[in-house]
Scaffold this motif. Structure first.
Motif, PDB file in Angstrom:
ATOM      1  N   VAL A  76       0.861  -1.176   0.000  1.00  0.00           N
ATOM      2  CA  VAL A  76       0.000   0.000   0.000  1.00  0.00           C
ATOM      3  C   VAL A  76       0.900   1.228   0.000  1.00  0.00           C
ATOM      4  CG1 VAL A  76      -1.569   1.332   1.466  1.00  0.00           C
ATOM      5  CG2 VAL A  76      -1.946  -1.109   1.147  1.00  0.00           C
ATOM      6  N   VAL A  77       0.525   2.252  -0.756  1.00  0.00           N
ATOM      7  CA  VAL A  77       1.285   3.495  -0.786  1.00  0.00           C
ATOM      8  C   VAL A  77       0.405   4.619  -0.256  1.00  0.00           C
ATOM      9  CG1 VAL A  77       0.641   3.999  -3.203  1.00  0.00           C
ATOM     10  CG2 VAL A  77       2.686   5.060  -2.211  1.00  0.00           C
ATOM     11  N   ALA A  78       1.013   5.525   0.502  1.00  0.00           N
ATOM     12  CA  ALA A  78       0.287   6.666   1.059  1.00  0.00           C
ATOM     13  C   ALA A  78       1.116   7.931   0.873  1.00  0.00           C
ATOM     14  CB  ALA A  78      -0.014   6.448   2.541  1.00  0.00           C
ATOM     15  N   LEU A  79       0.428   9.051   0.845  1.00  0.00           N
ATOM     16  CA  LEU A  79       1.080  10.359   0.819  1.00  0.00           C
ATOM     17  C   LEU A  79       0.894  10.969   2.201  1.00  0.00           C
ATOM     18  CD1 LEU A  79       2.577  12.173  -1.275  1.00  0.00           C
ATOM     19  CD2 LEU A  79       0.438  13.453  -1.491  1.00  0.00           C
ATOM     20  N   ALA A  80       2.017  11.172   2.891  1.00  0.00           N
ATOM     21  CA  ALA A  80       1.979  11.633   4.275  1.00  0.00           C
ATOM     22  C   ALA A  80       2.492  13.065   4.387  1.00  0.00           C
ATOM     23  CB  ALA A  80       2.831  10.723   5.156  1.00  0.00           C
ATOM     24  N   ARG A  81       2.094  13.720   5.454  1.00  0.00           N
ATOM     25  CA  ARG A  81       2.632  15.040   5.735  1.00  0.00           C
ATOM     26  C   ARG A  81       4.134  14.924   5.990  1.00  0.00           C
ATOM     27  NH1 ARG A  81      -0.846  18.750   6.793  1.00  0.00           N
ATOM     28  NH2 ARG A  81      -2.343  17.211   7.599  1.00  0.00           N
ATOM     29  N   SER A  82       4.899  15.854   5.443  1.00  0.00           N
ATOM     30  CA  SER A  82       6.358  15.790   5.567  1.00  0.00           C
ATOM     31  C   SER A  82       6.782  15.640   7.021  1.00  0.00           C
ATOM     32  CB  SER A  82       6.993  17.053   4.985  1.00  0.00           C
ATOM     33  OG  SER A  82       6.875  17.076   3.587  1.00  0.00           O
ATOM     34  N   GLY A  83       7.671  14.674   7.246  1.00  0.00           N
ATOM     35  CA  GLY A  83       8.189  14.440   8.578  1.00  0.00           C
ATOM     36  C   GLY A  83       7.317  13.574   9.461  1.00  0.00           C
ATOM     37  N   GLN A  84       6.143  13.178   8.973  1.00  0.00           N
ATOM     38  CA  GLN A  84       5.192  12.440   9.804  1.00  0.00           C
ATOM     39  C   GLN A  84       4.941  11.014   9.333  1.00  0.00           C
ATOM     40  OE1 GLN A  84       4.101  13.814  12.692  1.00  0.00           O
ATOM     41  NE2 GLN A  84       5.501  15.451  12.081  1.00  0.00           N
ATOM     42  N   ALA A  85       5.604  10.596   8.251  1.00  0.00           N
ATOM     43  CA  ALA A  85       5.303   9.284   7.681  1.00  0.00           C
ATOM     44  C   ALA A  85       5.599   8.146   8.655  1.00  0.00           C
ATOM     45  CB  ALA A  85       6.082   9.078   6.385  1.00  0.00           C
ATOM     46  N   THR A  86       6.746   8.198   9.320  1.00  0.00           N
ATOM     47  CA  THR A  86       7.111   7.104  10.223  1.00  0.00           C
ATOM     48  C   THR A  86       6.148   7.009  11.389  1.00  0.00           C
ATOM     49  OG1 THR A  86       9.445   7.278   9.613  1.00  0.00           O
ATOM     50  CG2 THR A  86       8.940   6.192  11.695  1.00  0.00           C
ATOM     51  N   ALA A  87       5.817   8.141  12.000  1.00  0.00           N
ATOM     52  CA  ALA A  87       4.896   8.123  13.142  1.00  0.00           C
ATOM     53  C   ALA A  87       3.506   7.660  12.718  1.00  0.00           C
ATOM     54  CB  ALA A  87       4.816   9.520  13.773  1.00  0.00           C
ATOM     55  N   ALA A  88       3.052   8.116  11.550  1.00  0.00           N
ATOM     56  CA  ALA A  88       1.736   7.690  11.055  1.00  0.00           C
ATOM     57  C   ALA A  88       1.731   6.185  10.791  1.00  0.00           C
ATOM     58  CB  ALA A  88       1.381   8.462   9.791  1.00  0.00           C
ATOM     59  N   ALA A  89       2.812   5.689  10.197  1.00  0.00           N
ATOM     60  CA  ALA A  89       2.895   4.249   9.929  1.00  0.00           C
ATOM     61  C   ALA A  89       2.856   3.448  11.213  1.00  0.00           C
ATOM     62  CB  ALA A  89       4.167   3.941   9.149  1.00  0.00           C
ATOM     63  N   ASP A  90       3.596   3.889  12.224  1.00  0.00           N
ATOM     64  CA  ASP A  90       3.615   3.170  13.497  1.00  0.00           C
ATOM     65  C   ASP A  90       2.223   3.124  14.117  1.00  0.00           C
ATOM     66  OD1 ASP A  90       6.297   2.744  13.187  1.00  0.00           O
ATOM     67  OD2 ASP A  90       6.919   4.357  14.545  1.00  0.00           O
ATOM     68  N   ALA A  91       1.503   4.251  14.071  1.00  0.00           N
ATOM     69  CA  ALA A  91       0.164   4.303  14.649  1.00  0.00           C
ATOM     70  C   ALA A  91      -0.797   3.388  13.906  1.00  0.00           C
ATOM     71  CB  ALA A  91      -0.357   5.741  14.628  1.00  0.00           C
ATOM     72  N   VAL A  92      -0.707   3.399  12.592  1.00  0.00           N
ATOM     73  CA  VAL A  92      -1.599   2.568  11.778  1.00  0.00           C
ATOM     74  C   VAL A  92      -1.268   1.086  11.948  1.00  0.00           C
ATOM     75  CG1 VAL A  92      -2.128   1.938   9.384  1.00  0.00           C
ATOM     76  CG2 VAL A  92      -2.206   4.335  10.099  1.00  0.00           C
ATOM     77  N   LEU A  93       0.014   0.747  11.948  1.00  0.00           N
ATOM     78  CA  LEU A  93       0.405  -0.653  12.077  1.00  0.00           C
ATOM     79  C   LEU A  93       0.045  -1.211  13.449  1.00  0.00           C
ATOM     80  CD1 LEU A  93       3.816  -0.616  10.183  1.00  0.00           C
ATOM     81  CD2 LEU A  93       1.726  -1.796   9.494  1.00  0.00           C
ATOM     82  N   TRP A  94       0.039  -0.377  14.482  1.00  0.00           N
ATOM     83  CA  TRP A  94      -0.382  -0.827  15.815  1.00  0.00           C
ATOM     84  C   TRP A  94      -1.825  -1.300  15.777  1.00  0.00           C
ATOM     85  CZ3 TRP A  94      -4.051   0.777  19.413  1.00  0.00           C
ATOM     86  CH2 TRP A  94      -3.926   0.222  20.701  1.00  0.00           C
ATOM     87  N   ARG A  95      -2.662  -0.622  14.978  1.00  0.00           N
ATOM     88  CA  ARG A  95      -4.074  -1.011  14.867  1.00  0.00           C
ATOM     89  C   ARG A  95      -4.265  -2.131  13.844  1.00  0.00           C
ATOM     90  NH1 ARG A  95      -7.697   4.094  13.757  1.00  0.00           N
ATOM     91  NH2 ARG A  95      -9.312   2.500  14.115  1.00  0.00           N
TER      92      ARG A  95
END
Length: 343
Positions: free
Chosen positions: A314-333
């Protein structure tokens, strides 16, 4: 991990590598002359080759710890066709030792194209072949068609051969014209492997290609690239109408994405996923779940499946500097099967 020298007890004659790719917009359009927007990813496949003075190719994969022996002129099984196809089409008549290793994940990120392009780059160096980067990519496509049995378009090999990691590459897959396109300002790319194996990808891919080719035939056009209005699809059988509608609207989304800001580009990605899920029917329930979690995150502009489908990445467009944190939050769920690939 082992090296060429560990396996073959000498140094290789040549070594070359090529990247995987992720496609941000323009899925399942490249075999209908459409537009695509891929970018290269940091992960690469490396191929080392040495002459062995026999009538047999010895092919070793460091990732699978497997060695295959294939007589010169034969195709072989397992991962061999990707390599022997490149050797045969490049006119190789002597036995070669081939060592492959890499970190391009399988499932939507063109690991096979990276393998073909890396192999062809090594052969170009070994035999001083007159093969530019476009011709090299097209030879890789021919390998897929004639040796692997997947009737792919040109995007994967073109992206692996020509794309960089710092821009998207707009490719007109009919003319092969291309140009670098900047990412939307204030955004970065995030890639997550869903952990779902693509068990139906090859058979489903060939089936979808046959369906859109039949739609083109019924419409009296060379390719669905020549159709710009969805209303022109009226009269097609229901299934072919859905398949063709995806291709026509996906081409429009690529063109709309050129110069779009991050919010608008993300919305186009969301619409692309819905079309791939509902009209082209190449997604998977777990992939849909992962996409929905990403789309619901405050720092994600948009997300979609990428690649042939039926699982994979899956590919996503994230806010600059926030991709890793967003991925961690999503993968936790999402659960333990997913893993972040980029960044």
């Amino acid at each position: 991990m082992s090296t060429f020298k560990d396996v073959f007890k000498r140094d290789p004659d040549v070594t070359a590598s090529a990247p995987g790719r992720v496609n941000l917009l323009g899925e399942h359009t490249d075999y209908q002359g459409g537009f695509v927007l891929p970018t290269a990813i940091p992960q690469r496949t490396t191929v080392s080759i040495g002459r062995n003075g026999t009538a047999e190719h010895v092919l070793h994969s460091a990732n699978s710890h497997k060695t295959l022996h294939v007589p010169v002129g034969e195709v072989g099984t397992e991962f061999a066709p990707y390599l022997t196809g490149c050797l045969t089409l490049s006119g190789v008549t002597e036995g070669l030792d081939v060592f492959i290793q890499g970190n391009v994940p399988s499932g939507g990120l063109s690991s096979s194209a990276a393998l073909e392009v890396a192999t062809l780059r090594a052969l170009r160096d070994l035999y001083a072949l007159e093969l530019d980067d476009v011709a090299l990519a097209l030879r890789g496509v021919k390998v897929e068609h004639e040796f692997v049995g997947v009737k792919c378009g040109v995007m994967d090999q073109m992206a692996s051969s020509l794309a960089g990691t710092d821009t998207m590459l707009l490719i007109d897959t009919r003319s092969l014209e291309r140009r670098a396109v900047p990412f939307p300002a204030g955004a970065e790319v995030l890639v997550i492997d869903s952990g779902v194996p693509r068990r139906l990808a090859e058979s489903g891919y060939n089936e979808r290609r046959a369906q859109v080719e039949e739609a083109s035939r019924l419409l009296g056009v060379k390719e669905l690239r020549d159709v710009t209005e969805v209303s022109a699809l009226d009269g097609l059988p229901e299934l072919l109408h859905k398949r063709a509608r995806h291709v026509v609207t996906e081409n429009a989304r690529v063109l709309a994405g050129l110069g779009a800001d991050a919010t608008a580009f993300g919305e186009l990605m969301n619409a692309s996923h819905a079309s791939l899920r509902d009209d082209y029917e190449v997604s998977h329930p777990q992939v849909d779940e992962l996409v929905a979690l990403l789309q619901g995150h405050a720092d994600i502009f948009g997300a979609r499946m990428t690649g042939a489908g039926f699982g994979g990445a899956v590919v996503a467009l994230a806010r600059s500097g926030q991709a890793t944190a967003a991925a961690d939050a999503v993968l936790w769920r999402y659960g333990p099967t997913g893993r972040r690939v980029v960044p």
